[in-house]
Design a protein around this motif. Structure first.
Motif, short mmCIF file in Angstrom:
data_model
loop_
_atom_site.label_atom_id
_atom_site.label_comp_id
_atom_site.label_asym_id
_atom_site.label_seq_id
_atom_site.Cartn_x
_atom_site.Cartn_y
_atom_site.Cartn_z
N ALA A 107 -7.31 -1.50 -0.62
CA ALA A 107 -7.75 -3.03 -1.91
C ALA A 107 -6.78 -3.03 -3.47
N GLN A 108 -6.25 -1.24 -3.33
CA GLN A 108 -4.89 -2.09 -4.42
C GLN A 108 -3.90 -2.98 -4.07
N ALA A 109 -3.31 -2.80 -2.51
CA ALA A 109 -2.72 -3.26 -2.31
C ALA A 109 -2.63 -5.02 -2.08
N VAL A 110 -3.89 -5.36 -1.50
CA VAL A 110 -4.15 -6.62 -2.14
C VAL A 110 -4.38 -7.14 -3.07
N ASP A 111 -4.92 -6.55 -4.05
CA ASP A 111 -4.58 -7.15 -5.56
C ASP A 111 -3.20 -6.93 -6.29
N ILE A 112 -2.03 -6.33 -5.91
CA ILE A 112 -1.34 -6.44 -5.71
C ILE A 112 0.05 -7.47 -5.02
N VAL A 113 -0.95 -7.87 -4.03
CA VAL A 113 0.13 -9.10 -3.10
C VAL A 113 -0.55 -10.22 -3.79
N ILE A 114 -1.69 -10.21 -4.10
CA ILE A 114 -2.33 -11.59 -4.80
C ILE A 114 -1.97 -12.34 -6.11
N LEU A 138 -9.08 2.56 -0.49
CA LEU A 138 -8.39 2.83 -1.98
C LEU A 138 -6.87 1.61 -2.07
N ALA A 139 -6.15 2.41 -1.77
CA ALA A 139 -4.75 2.29 -1.84
C ALA A 139 -5.11 0.56 -0.89
N ALA A 171 1.06 -1.10 0.30
CA ALA A 171 0.04 -0.22 -0.07
C ALA A 171 1.10 0.95 0.33
N LYS A 172 1.74 1.16 0.65
CA LYS A 172 2.66 2.40 0.54
C LYS A 172 3.51 2.82 -0.55
N GLY A 173 3.09 2.01 -1.67
CA GLY A 173 3.83 2.07 -3.31
C GLY A 173 2.71 2.78 -4.40
N VAL A 174 1.00 2.38 -3.58
CA VAL A 174 -0.04 2.75 -4.20
C VAL A 174 -0.21 4.37 -4.19
N SER A 175 -0.51 5.00 -4.89
CA SER A 175 -1.23 6.75 -5.34
C SER A 175 -1.93 6.40 -5.43
N ILE A 176 -2.84 7.36 -4.91
CA ILE A 176 -4.52 7.28 -5.58
C ILE A 176 -4.66 8.72 -5.59
#
Length: 498
Positions: free
Chosen positions: A245-252, A242-243, A113-118
């Protein structure tokens, strides 16, 4: 408070689709209906409940004295044979734990999530989609009467409009008080009733309203205004959600790629390097997640999932990639293991001496307690014995067999043991810090205050147990009629293919 992402994670963790989950819920409802049909009539006999109630809630009062182990100080010094025996009998108390040396990779949702920009545009779009769920709807406290026909409902509405008290008018019209619906939102009510109720002011009553249930007359007794959510007050939360949610997809996605690389023959280090993941080495970790200094190792994944994997992975083996309930993944490899071993006597001599002293103090306290008990058995009262020995005589509160509150009894064991002796008899109880000598003074019936309520609760509990027994018998009969066989060979073949 429903969290769609959390719901999806839990379903994924259990290898279950939403359709499968809903189907299982439906099956559970059918099963419960069947169980109720079989067990509903089971009721515990009142006589059995009363006997058990009197057994459980009988109370006893005891006089007692305590003899502290620490009151014995003149112990001398132990010889080497005595120390050696304490050392030999100590077991795990003088053991160092087994440690594993592990290499570990963690795929963390928080790190991703730290690398996700919303962007602000994404936040605004999410707010528009979720505005209704973020807002607090208006709530109204409502009570109602349901009547069989329009004429009866109109008569009730007219009486209230003429000034009659709503509750009294309803009870006169129906023979029972109004039904309290509590604090409800517009969506909580049937559509026929909702619009009319939410058009009223506080204290007003509706005209007769027809629904499939009958004719309603409802009154609003309180109004709690709703609150419309604003983008500004929800901006940070939405950006975080939102970050995440995107982080979960990235990790999966990373987990799937990681698994593929391992399946292709890559080492744990090679797979991690190709995905830019950190490899962590922990030189010593025990079965509780602590290091050689006894401190909990920092930065571990969820302990509830991590420790079982750590403890079942043998030296030289790697675990599978494991998902936690937080949505993180981890994998570990055990590179080596240091077995548990007993510390040398020379290194723990002071600890062994302390153990010897504690054992001697407990032995002397026990001897004295037994000597005092013998005096009481010989005809002396505990009060006289306590005075002669300069001990304080105390008295318990009325105790049941299971009493363990420290303000009522010096030990739960005492609560049990005074039910094994007769009035005037004596018993001794050992605790880690002291010996207790107690004489049973009084036997009392159950506490009269609230007796009927407690007895009714016990009857309900016994009835529930009977229902469970009947269900187990019913289940057993079904299993005999509809036998189930398992093809273990096919199960093993299927598992081997994963």
């Amino acid at each position: 408070n429903f969290d769609k992402n959390r719901f999806a994670q839990i379903l994924r963790f259990n290898n279950m689709s939403e359709q499968t989950y809903l189907a299982r819920v439906g099956d559970d409802i059918k099963r419960q209906q069947l169980v109720n049909a079989v067990t509903a009539a089971a009721v515990a006999p009142e006589s059995d409940a009363l006997r058990l109630f009197n057994y459980r809630e009988e109370r006893r009062v005891a006089d007692y004295v305590t003899i502290a182990n620490s009151s014995f100080t003149d112990l001398g010094e132990p010889d080497e044979a005595a120390l050696q025996k304490i050392y030999d009998d100590a077991g795990s108390a003088l053991m160092t734990p087994a440690y594993k040396k592990i290499t570990m990779v963690v795929l963390s949702v928080a790190d991703a999530a730290k690398g996700v920009s919303i962007s602000d545009e994404q936040v605004a779009k999410a707010f528009a989609e979720r505005k209704n769920s973020l807002s607090t709807p208006e709530r109204r406290t409502v009570s109602q009467a349901v009547l069989p026909d329009e004429a009866a409902a109109q008569t009730l509405a007219d009486r209230v409009s003429e000034g009659a008290d709503f509750a009294s008018a309803v009870e006169k019209a129906t023979g029972r008080p109004p039904v309290d619906l509590g604090s409800v939102t517009h969506s909580d009510l049937p559509s026929e009733l909702a619009d009319a109720v939410f058009a009223l002011k506080e204290g007003q009553t509706t005209a007769p309203i027809k629904s499939p249930l009958g004719w309603h007359v409802a009154k609003v007794t309180a109004i709690e205004p709703g609150k419309t959510a604003t983008l500004e007050e929800n901006r940070d939360k939405l950006r975080h959600d939102l970050a995440q949610a995107q982080a979960v997809d990235i990790v999966i996605s990373q987990a799937n790629q990681f698994d593929e690389k391992l399946a292709g023959g890559a080492t744990l280090e090679q797979a991690a390097q190709s995905l830019g993941l950190k490899v962590r080495e922990i030189p010593a970790i025990d079965s509780q997640g602590r290091n050689a200094d006894g401190q909990l190792v920092e930065g571990l994944p969820s302990i509830n999932e991590f420790l079982p994997v750590l403890n079942r992975t043998a030296a030289g083996e790697s675990s599978s990639l494991t998902e936690t309930l937080d949505g993180d993944y981890f994998i570990l490899r055990v590179d080596g293991e240091t077995p548990a071993e007993k510390k040398p006597l020379a290194d723990v001599r002071d600890q062994v001496v302390k153990m010897w002293r504690e054992k001697e103090q407990a032995r002397l306290a026990e001897e004295k307690a037994k000597a005092l008990a013998e005096k009481v058995k010989g005809g002396e009262t505990l009060a006289a014995v306590a005075k002669a020995e300069n001990l304080e005589l105390k008295q318990t509160q009325p105790l049941t067999r299971t009493e363990n509150a420290p303000q009522r009894t010096p030990s739960p064991l005492l609560s049990q043991q005074i039910f094994d002796i007769g009035q005037g008899e004596v018993t001794t109880v050992a605790t880690p810090a002291e010996q207790i000598v107690a004489q049973l003074k009084e036997i009392l019936p159950p506490q009269p205050e609230g007796r009927d309520t407690r007895l009714a609760k016990l009857e309900d509990g016994l009835s529930s147990s009977m229902k469970n027994d009947i269900f187990q018998q019913f289940l057993g009969s079904l299993q005999q009629e509809f036998s189930v066989t398992i093809n273990q060979s096919l199960v093993q073949q299927t598992l081997a293919s994963f």
